[in-house]
Structure formats: structure tokens, C-alpha cells
Design an enzyme around this catalytic site. Structure first.
Site, short mmCIF file in Angstrom:
data_model
loop_
_atom_site.label_atom_id
_atom_site.label_comp_id
_atom_site.label_asym_id
_atom_site.label_seq_id
_atom_site.Cartn_x
_atom_site.Cartn_y
_atom_site.Cartn_z
N HIS A 78 -97.21 95.16 11.35
CA HIS A 78 -96.22 94.35 10.63
C HIS A 78 -95.36 93.59 11.63
CE1 HIS A 78 -93.44 93.08 7.55
NE2 HIS A 78 -92.43 93.68 8.15
N ASP A 103 -86.40 91.17 8.09
CA ASP A 103 -87.69 91.80 7.78
C ASP A 103 -88.09 91.43 6.36
OD1 ASP A 103 -89.84 93.53 7.24
OD2 ASP A 103 -89.04 95.08 8.54
N CYS A 131 -96.42 88.45 6.56
CA CYS A 131 -95.27 88.78 7.40
C CYS A 131 -95.16 87.86 8.61
CB CYS A 131 -95.33 90.25 7.83
SG CYS A 131 -96.83 90.72 8.70
#
Length: 251
Positions: free
Chosen positions: A58, A81, A145
Site C-alpha cells: 500500500h 492515506d 492507492c
């Protein structure tokens, strides 16, 4: 991409990526190796240091906001995030420790007159570091992401003030942008890759010749054959990157 050209100035320093330190290595040795990333750059003089963070498949983003020399405040570490997957607490601890290591290193090599921050702030630097996990638009799938990190960087560079202060944190929020906007970078990346490949068609024609059978290579190449080879190279490049609704992938 277009926003990358804006990074090459005195306001920003962007590191490739941040990964956790190996447990088996001495921390001082690791810091000295890590310091080579910003060799010749005083990160305390930059308004912003952007650190893409990669861990457990990630990506998230850290932005270190440095105060102006006349300010009485310390740096602010922001964590953005798109899945709230990474531990902000852990990231803050790691980044804070490395900032303190850099501060210690410069204290041994820089006179007080040359310190990049206000003198009181510099002397009390470890206690002046602030941290903030930022509410930002969230991705609606499990694979964007990286695009979100790029888009966070792009929007921040476009909108950030000369020096960010606490009052400026209102620029962020869950409605900072529409969640589907980062996915549009996929098309921009695809066009950029195609443009790079089309810029040197002869290179790709040569690659195709190398891949051909030996008997074909030894024969003189006619102008028609050369054109066919270039066209084939262009077609090959076009097929390398396919854009689906969900992802860019190689075929």
C-alpha cells in the site's frame, strides 16, 4: 506528468519512497545510508518535504512542512492515506526520529548563526515537532492507492501556501476533491508513455529487428520493409499499455 516540473525549485524536496528500516542493521549506520538520499540538500530550508510511503503493498503520503525562519512554530508532519491503512502513529514516530537524527547531525556541523530555523525553535527542535493525520478523500477500490498519492502531491503543490501553518490545514478534508479524479491520472500516464515511445520510433524498429529471425536480419531492408517495421513498432507500443475501466496493465 505536468506537475513534476513544478517540484524542481527551492520549495519542495521529493524523495522516491520511504520504507521501514531493516531490524538487523545498526540504526546509526542506517541513518547515514539514508542520509545519502538528500546529500547536498538541507531539508530544513525547504518549505515542504514529500515522502511517498510504501508498506504492505500500500502507498500513502507524508508531507513535512517546515516553518519559515522567522516563525516561532516547529515543523508539522502530515500523513495522507487513501485507505487509512498505514499506522499514522508508527509513521510519525519513524519520521520524527529521523528528523531528530538529522537535527543532531547538523548541530554538530553547523554554527548557530547558520541554523535554518528560528534559534529558539532550533534549540528545542525535538519538542517542536507536531503531527497530524489528515482527513482526505478515500479511494473506492483496492488498487488506486498509488494514483491517490500522485494526486495528493499534485493538488498540494498546486494549492499549498509558501509556508503551511496550522490555520492552512483547512485546505484538506474529505471534500478536497472528488474520489474519481485521481483515476484520471491513469489516462495521462498512458498518454505520456505513448508519447515517450513515439519520440524514438527507430529505437523500437531496431528492437524488432533484433527479435527477428537471423535470416531476416541478414537481408537488406527495403524502404517499404522499413516503414512496415516502424508501423509494427508503433502498433507494438500501442498494445503495450491498455487502459481498462479499473487499471492500466501490460498485455
Amino acid at each position: 506528468m505536468s506537475f513534476i516540473s513544478q517540484i524542481g525549485n527551492d520549495r519542495y524536496f521529493v524523495e522516491n519512497s520511504w520504507q521501514s528500516e531493516p531490524k538487523s542493521e545498526d540504526k546509526t549506520t542506517y541513518f547515514l545510508k539514508l542520509r545519502r538520499w538528500w546529500k547536498g540538500i538541507d531539508i530544513f530550508e525547504k518549505a515542504y518535504v514529500l515522502l511517498p510511503v510504501h508498506a504492505e503493498t500500500h502507498w500513502s503520503l507524508v508531507i513535512i512542512c517546515m516553518p519559515a525562519k522567522e516563525d516561532q512554530t516547529g515543523p508539522i508532519i502530515l500523513h495522507l492515506d487513501s485507505l487509512k491503512f498505514h499506522s499514522s502513529r508508527l509513521i510519525f514516530n519513524v519520521i520524527s526520529r529521523f528528523l531528530k537524527e538529522e537535527w543532531n547531525y547538523l548541530n554538530e556541523n553547523v554554527s548557530s548563526a547558520e541554523c535554518p530555523l528560528q534559534e529558539t525553535v532550533w534549540k528545542n527542535f525535538p519538542r517542536k515537532i507536531e503531527k497530524k493525520a489528515i482527513e482526505v478523500p478515500q479511494q473506492e477500490n483496492d488498487y488506486d492507492c498509488g494514483l491517490f498519492v500522485l494526486y495528493y502531491m499534485q493538488r498540494f503543490i498546486q494549492e499549498a501556501p509558501e509556508r503551511l501553518q496550522k490555520k492552512d490545514l483547512s485546505m484538506f478534508g474529505k471534500r478536497w476533491f472528488r474520489p474519481e479524479e485521481p483515476s484520471q491520472l491513469r489516462g495521462e500516464i498512458r498518454r505520456l508513455l505513448q508519447k515517450c515511445r513515439e519520440a524514438e520510433p527507430k529505437t523500437y524498429a531496431t528492437e524488432l529487428c533484433v527479435e527477428a529471425e537471423p535470416n531476416d536480419v541478414t537481408q537488406p531492408m527495403s524502404s517499404e520493409h522499413l516503414q512496415e517495421t516502424v508501423d509494427a513498432a508503433a502498433a507494438k507500443d500501442h498494445a503495450l499499455i491498455e487502459c481498462s475501466e479499473n487499471a492500466v496493465y501490460c498485455v
